[in-house]
Design a protein around this motif. Structure first.
Motif, mmCIF file in Angstrom:
data_model
loop_
_atom_site.group_PDB
_atom_site.id
_atom_site.type_symbol
_atom_site.label_atom_id
_atom_site.label_comp_id
_atom_site.label_asym_id
_atom_site.label_seq_id
_atom_site.Cartn_x
_atom_site.Cartn_y
_atom_site.Cartn_z
ATOM 1 N N ASP A 41 0.645 -1.137 0.079
ATOM 2 C CA ASP A 41 -0.064 0.016 0.061
ATOM 3 C C ASP A 41 0.817 1.301 -0.085
ATOM 4 O OD1 ASP A 41 -2.399 1.572 0.016
ATOM 5 O OD2 ASP A 41 -2.483 1.620 2.112
ATOM 6 N N VAL A 42 2.153 1.222 -0.625
ATOM 7 C CA VAL A 42 2.888 2.382 -0.787
ATOM 8 C C VAL A 42 2.393 3.326 -1.951
ATOM 9 C CG1 VAL A 42 5.360 3.195 -1.134
ATOM 10 C CG2 VAL A 42 4.729 1.174 0.032
ATOM 11 N N GLN A 43 2.206 4.602 -1.377
ATOM 12 C CA GLN A 43 1.778 5.590 -2.384
ATOM 13 C C GLN A 43 2.935 6.729 -2.991
ATOM 14 O OE1 GLN A 43 -0.901 7.107 0.623
ATOM 15 N NE2 GLN A 43 -1.865 5.374 0.755
ATOM 16 N N GLU A 44 3.975 6.817 -2.142
ATOM 17 C CA GLU A 44 5.200 7.575 -2.606
ATOM 18 C C GLU A 44 6.348 6.846 -1.979
ATOM 19 O OE1 GLU A 44 4.432 11.713 -1.149
ATOM 20 O OE2 GLU A 44 2.144 11.212 -1.003
ATOM 21 N N ALA A 45 7.359 7.323 -2.800
ATOM 22 C CA ALA A 45 8.633 6.697 -2.363
ATOM 23 C C ALA A 45 9.839 7.692 -2.785
ATOM 24 C CB ALA A 45 8.697 5.341 -2.829
ATOM 25 N N VAL A 46 10.865 7.561 -2.196
ATOM 26 C CA VAL A 46 12.274 8.297 -2.142
ATOM 27 C C VAL A 46 13.143 7.418 -1.790
ATOM 28 C CG1 VAL A 46 13.636 10.271 -2.237
ATOM 29 C CG2 VAL A 46 10.930 10.651 -2.376
ATOM 30 N N ALA A 47 14.382 7.314 -2.365
ATOM 31 C CA ALA A 47 15.376 6.439 -1.744
ATOM 32 C C ALA A 47 16.597 7.297 -1.883
ATOM 33 C CB ALA A 47 15.618 5.166 -2.457
ATOM 34 N N VAL A 48 17.437 7.388 -0.692
ATOM 35 C CA VAL A 48 18.788 7.898 -0.591
ATOM 36 C C VAL A 48 19.783 6.963 -0.097
ATOM 37 C CG1 VAL A 48 20.009 9.618 1.055
ATOM 38 C CG2 VAL A 48 17.742 10.035 0.512
ATOM 39 N N SER A 49 20.669 7.019 -1.161
ATOM 40 C CA SER A 49 21.818 5.998 -1.196
ATOM 41 C C SER A 49 23.158 6.653 -1.340
ATOM 42 C CB SER A 49 21.493 4.878 -2.403
ATOM 43 O OG SER A 49 22.443 3.722 -1.996
ATOM 44 N N THR A 50 24.057 6.593 -0.360
ATOM 45 C CA THR A 50 25.313 7.137 -0.206
ATOM 46 C C THR A 50 26.374 6.121 0.206
ATOM 47 O OG1 THR A 50 25.289 8.030 2.006
ATOM 48 C CG2 THR A 50 24.109 9.372 0.319
ATOM 49 N N CYS A 51 27.475 6.503 0.730
ATOM 50 C CA CYS A 51 28.395 5.579 0.940
ATOM 51 C C CYS A 51 28.128 5.231 2.362
ATOM 52 C CB CYS A 51 29.966 5.933 1.168
ATOM 53 S SG CYS A 51 30.407 7.540 1.688
ATOM 54 N N ASN A 52 27.468 5.866 2.932
ATOM 55 C CA ASN A 52 27.290 5.595 4.576
ATOM 56 C C ASN A 52 25.754 5.272 4.925
ATOM 57 O OD1 ASN A 52 29.735 6.187 5.553
ATOM 58 N ND2 ASN A 52 29.606 8.348 5.566
ATOM 59 N N ARG A 53 24.901 5.313 3.819
ATOM 60 C CA ARG A 53 23.432 4.827 4.403
ATOM 61 C C ARG A 53 22.875 4.520 2.838
ATOM 62 N NH1 ARG A 53 21.957 8.033 7.437
ATOM 63 N NH2 ARG A 53 24.164 9.231 7.942
ATOM 64 N N THR A 54 21.730 3.799 3.248
ATOM 65 C CA THR A 54 20.731 3.659 2.190
ATOM 66 C C THR A 54 19.353 3.498 3.006
ATOM 67 O OG1 THR A 54 21.904 1.996 0.753
ATOM 68 C CG2 THR A 54 19.593 1.833 0.808
ATOM 69 N N GLN A 133 8.637 9.852 -11.064
ATOM 70 C CA GLN A 133 7.276 10.007 -10.634
ATOM 71 C C GLN A 133 6.775 9.318 -9.511
ATOM 72 O OE1 GLN A 133 5.373 9.677 -14.533
ATOM 73 N NE2 GLN A 133 5.831 12.025 -15.117
ATOM 74 N N THR A 134 7.438 9.237 -8.381
ATOM 75 C CA THR A 134 7.229 8.406 -7.588
ATOM 76 C C THR A 134 7.014 9.105 -6.056
ATOM 77 O OG1 THR A 134 9.667 7.935 -6.585
ATOM 78 C CG2 THR A 134 8.754 6.309 -8.100
ATOM 79 N N THR A 135 7.221 10.598 -6.038
ATOM 80 C CA THR A 135 6.750 11.476 -5.055
ATOM 81 C C THR A 135 5.565 11.790 -5.100
ATOM 82 O OG1 THR A 135 7.238 13.389 -6.172
ATOM 83 C CG2 THR A 135 9.086 12.410 -5.138
ATOM 84 N N GLY A 136 4.844 12.317 -3.994
ATOM 85 C CA GLY A 136 3.660 12.889 -3.843
ATOM 86 C C GLY A 136 3.499 13.968 -2.956
ATOM 87 N N PRO A 137 2.184 14.562 -2.437
ATOM 88 C CA PRO A 137 2.332 16.006 -1.590
ATOM 89 C C PRO A 137 2.905 15.589 -0.193
ATOM 90 C CG PRO A 137 0.152 15.043 -2.430
ATOM 91 C CD PRO A 137 1.115 13.823 -2.921
ATOM 92 N N LEU A 138 3.019 14.446 0.333
ATOM 93 C CA LEU A 138 3.787 14.103 1.758
ATOM 94 C C LEU A 138 5.370 14.143 1.480
ATOM 95 C CD1 LEU A 138 1.642 11.603 3.660
ATOM 96 C CD2 LEU A 138 2.090 14.136 4.269
ATOM 97 N N THR A 139 5.761 13.412 0.551
ATOM 98 C CA THR A 139 7.414 13.434 0.183
ATOM 99 C C THR A 139 7.916 14.611 -0.253
ATOM 100 O OG1 THR A 139 6.950 12.127 -1.920
ATOM 101 C CG2 THR A 139 7.544 11.001 0.280
ATOM 102 N N ASN A 140 7.140 15.289 -1.086
ATOM 103 C CA ASN A 140 7.599 16.689 -1.721
ATOM 104 C C ASN A 140 7.695 17.625 -0.669
ATOM 105 O OD1 ASN A 140 7.528 15.974 -4.483
ATOM 106 N ND2 ASN A 140 5.351 16.305 -4.730
ATOM 107 N N HIS A 141 6.573 17.774 0.299
ATOM 108 C CA HIS A 141 6.901 18.638 1.427
ATOM 109 C C HIS A 141 7.983 18.250 2.337
ATOM 110 C CE1 HIS A 141 4.595 21.703 4.092
ATOM 111 N NE2 HIS A 141 5.539 21.378 4.943
#
Length: 447
Positions: A41-54, A133-141
């Motif tokens: 039931d995921v509606q929006e998603a953003v992923a951050v991947s760096t050398c120290n975190r995913t 196109q995986t963002t939405g109102p909550l992740t944008n804000h």
């Protein structure tokens, strides 16, 4: 109501051997985000991947299901069972998730407190999600506010003073290990942002020659020219490895580019001269067995922690100031997030009160056989007035809430009054009280 959820691992919870298996390379990021929207039931998603975190930030109607689904996806990516990964994973919701992202963007969660590079990394992650196109109102804000918070922290504090980064710490470590970098030759493998930062730090330490190897010769040439170095292709790597005093690897290759056998051959050709290798890449550019090759000193991003600890105390006072800024910004986000839930909850609560009033009128309909239509209207009006009077003060208080517990309070209210959600995420609202009149008219006609 939908909730914000952050799921991930970092240098604080998992070693590089785990982090590299979870790293999301640019070529796979968009696909991973789209796959995430198809589960839990995921509606929006953003992923951050760096050398120290995913880290994966999602918006979902059922956070428990979403957490389980995203954990399973990450476990498959790493090729291990979810139960094995669970010890390294953290999962945060709503304001806790936002607070964590704000801290990440501000450099408070970095191995090197206050590093500036992480802000650009978060922005690129957000841009990737916008493109996919995986963002939405909550992740944008959420992400726009997080980036603004990071910018505010760096403009109002000195947490980023001296512009420390993993690359600058690596250069300092190289200088320490080689007893200075004057008249030394250093090979950079990779030509991205980390390599550029490393080249700048090496130049500041007086390195005599910088050689840049990259699959794209134009990028290698551009970086080399800026720092008075020379560019080369990957085919020329073995010869330069024999010549260099130190090697710094920063590519985003999914597989090691320097293996144990290759480095053993290089060391044989060096005639006993030691070689310092600093692997700043995640996934790692240098195979772990290289550490066992005689004469090689290999350091990865986790090995830099000792150098980092020596720099950490310098920034603690500024970090405390930054923490205060983060909390101010989280308060604003909490108020915004809470207000998204107040009006639907108020509407659903009033609808529930109206339904209870209708139910009581229906249950007593048989006692009012002689009631006229006017009498029935008075009964309905009285029932409505009781509902309005009871809910008046709670409604005012709910609309006036302005702290970071609004979401929790709204959840408690929905649980107490059984305000269930429909599949589209809107709180259920019952039909109008007028249907009771129709019920009475029907019964009078039957009688």
């Amino acid at each position: 109501m939908s909730e914000v959820l952050a799921i991930g691992v970092s240098h604080k919870t998992a070693p590089v051997a785990v982090r590299e298996r979870l790293a999301l390379t640019p070529g796979r990021l968009a696909e991973f985000l789209r796959d995430t929207l198809a589960v839990g039931d995921v509606q929006e998603a953003v992923a951050v991947s760096t050398c120290n975190r995913t880290e994966v930030y999602v918006v979902a109607g059922d956070p428990v299901e979403a957490e389980s689904a995203v954990l399973a996806m990450l476990a498959r990516k790493a090729g291990i069972r979810p139960t094995e990964l669970a010890n390294s994973i953290y999962a945060l919701r709503n304001c806790d998730a936002a607070r964590h992202l704000y801290r990440v963007t501000s450099g408070l969660e970095s191995m090197i407190v206050g590093e500036a590079e992480v802000q650009g990394q978060v922005k690129r992650a957000y841009d990737e999600a916008l493109t996919a196109q995986t963002t939405g109102p909550l992740t944008n804000h959420l992400f726009r506010d997080a980036l603004a918070t990071g910018k505010r922290v760096r403009s109002e504090t000195r947490i980023g003073e001296r512009r420390l980064s993993v690359s600058s710490v690596a250069a300092a470590l190289a200088s320490e290990q080689l007893e200075g970098l004057d008249r030394r030759e250093v090979l950079l493998v990779g030509a991205g942002e980390t390599s550029e930062l490393a080249a700048r730090a090496l130049a500041d330490h007086g390195v005599e020659a910088i050689f840049v190897a990259n699959r794209r010769r134009d990028r290698a040439l551009s970086l080399a020219q800026r720092f008075g170095g020379q560019a080369m292709s990957f085919d020329e790597l073995p010869a330069q490895l024999v010549r260099a005093d130190a090697v710094i690897c920063t590519t985003s290759s999914p597989h090691p580019i320097l293996t144990g056998d290759e480095i053993a051959a290089v060391m044989e050709a060096r005639g006993g001269r030691p070689l310092l290798i600093l692997d700043l890449a995640v996934p790692r550019d240098v195979a772990p067995e290289v550490r066992e090759v005689p004469g090689v000193s290999l350091y990865n991003v986790d090995d830099l922690s000792a150098v980092v600890r020596r720099n950490r105390s310098v920034r603690q006072v500024e970090a405390q100031h930054a923490e205060g800024i983060v909390e101010e910004e989280i308060q604003r986000f909490a108020e915004w997030l809470g207000q998204l839930e107040v009006l639907p909850t108020v509407g659903a609560l009033r609808a529930r009160g109206q339904e209870i009033a209708r139910q009581i009128v229906r249950e007593n309909a048989g006692r009012w056989e002689s009631a006229s239509p006017k009498d029935l209207e008075r009964v309905e009006a009285l029932a409505q007035a009781v509902v309005n009077r009871i809910l008046h003060e709670p409604t005012l208080r709910m609309k006036g809430m302005e702290d970071d517990r609004i979401h929790l309070r709204m959840q408690v209210i929905r649980d107490l009054f059984g305000l269930e959600e429909e599949q589209d995420g809107a709180l259920a609202v019952q039909p109008p009280l007028a249907e009771v009149r129709e019920l009475h008219r029907s019964r009078r006609q039957q009688g």
